[in-house]
Design an enzyme around this catalytic site. Structure first.
Site, PDB file in Angstrom:
ATOM      1  N   HIS A  23       0.836  -1.195   0.000  1.00 33.02           N
ATOM      2  CA  HIS A  23       0.000   0.000   0.000  1.00 33.02           C
ATOM      3  C   HIS A  23       0.878   1.255   0.000  1.00 33.02           C
ATOM      4  CE1 HIS A  23      -3.707   2.296   1.242  1.00 33.02           C
ATOM      5  NE2 HIS A  23      -2.775   3.138   1.668  1.00 33.02           N
ATOM      6  N   GLU A  24       1.845   1.291   0.908  1.00 36.08           N
ATOM      7  CA  GLU A  24       2.714   2.468   1.000  1.00 36.08           C
ATOM      8  C   GLU A  24       3.676   2.553  -0.188  1.00 36.08           C
ATOM      9  OE1 GLU A  24       2.059   4.769   2.986  1.00 36.08           O
ATOM     10  OE2 GLU A  24       0.598   3.644   4.161  1.00 36.08           O
ATOM     11  N   HIS A  27       1.892   4.133  -3.111  1.00 32.96           N
ATOM     12  CA  HIS A  27       1.839   5.592  -2.992  1.00 32.96           C
ATOM     13  C   HIS A  27       3.172   6.214  -3.433  1.00 32.96           C
ATOM     14  CE1 HIS A  27      -2.033   5.890  -1.194  1.00 32.96           C
ATOM     15  NE2 HIS A  27      -1.709   5.414  -0.002  1.00 32.96           N
TER      16      HIS A  27
END
Length: 212
Positions: A23-24, A27
């Protein structure tokens, strides 16, 4: 509610770590591709778990069902189109969680179709199946939860970039109530009415589609 079942922790931890890290990373990757080198400069353009995981947030999600990773910092001033690009960066996190859910569901299907559960120890086969199922569900939860339009979740960033400039002050006033809204979602049955039905629907639909 606290959960101290050691077996449950072992089964859910892989899915949590995978979900948080990718997820990170998503980003960071999107931000760099769109012109902001901040995540790369801070060492976040990696799938190494260490730069992404927050120890306290990881412990909390394991024992309470709610936690967090270290958020990727982005400087939207480096984007060519700040509003559009910030939306894209915000969307990549939840979308990668959705992709992970689909990926592990497909892996589970291939695992079964190949007949591997019948060729190995029953306990090991059951463990692999359970880890895959938990990983699917956990990443669906991360997908839905992070799209809620509540600060500091991705959904809030998406919404704040979509509303007209004249309404931003109103939206940012609501920001100060966000912590109380999140606490209410976490400690009350609110999640069972908002998040759980959506997760269950996608989970069942995906497993029905793959005949699992």
């Amino acid at each position: 509610m606290l959960h101290f079942d050691p077996m449950e922790i072992l089964l859910t931890l892989p899915g949590i770590i995978i979900g948080f890290v990718f997820h990170e990373f998503a980003h960071a990757y999107a931000a760099v591709k769109l012109g902001d080198s901040t995540p790369k400069d801070q060492g976040r353009l990696t799938v190494d778990p260490l730069p992404h995981l927050d120890v306290f947030g990881l412990i909390l999600i394991v024992i309470t069902g709610f936690g967090w990773a270290r958020p990727v910092q982005v400087d939207r001033r480096n984007f060519k189109n700040p509003r559009r690009d910030d939306i894209m960066v915000s969307l990549t996190g939840p979308m990668i969680n959705l992709a992970i859910a689909f990926f592990f569901a497909i892996l589970l299907k291939l695992f079964i179709v190949a007949g591997l559960p019948y060729r190995m120890n029953e306990t090991i086969a059951s463990g692999i199946t359970a880890i895959a199922q938990h990983t699917v569900r956990i990443n669906l939860v991360l997908f839905i939860f992070n799209l809620l339009p509540i600060h500091p979740l991705d959904g809030f960033h998406i919404l704040s970039n979509m509303v007209h400039y004249t309404n931003l002050n109103r939206l940012y006033r609501l920001k100060y109530f966000s912590r109380f809204i999140l606490i209410a979602i976490i400690i009350t049955p609110t999640a069972s009415y908002i998040i759980t039905p959506l997760v269950d629907s996608i989970y069942k639909g995906l497993f029905t589609l793959l005949a699992l």
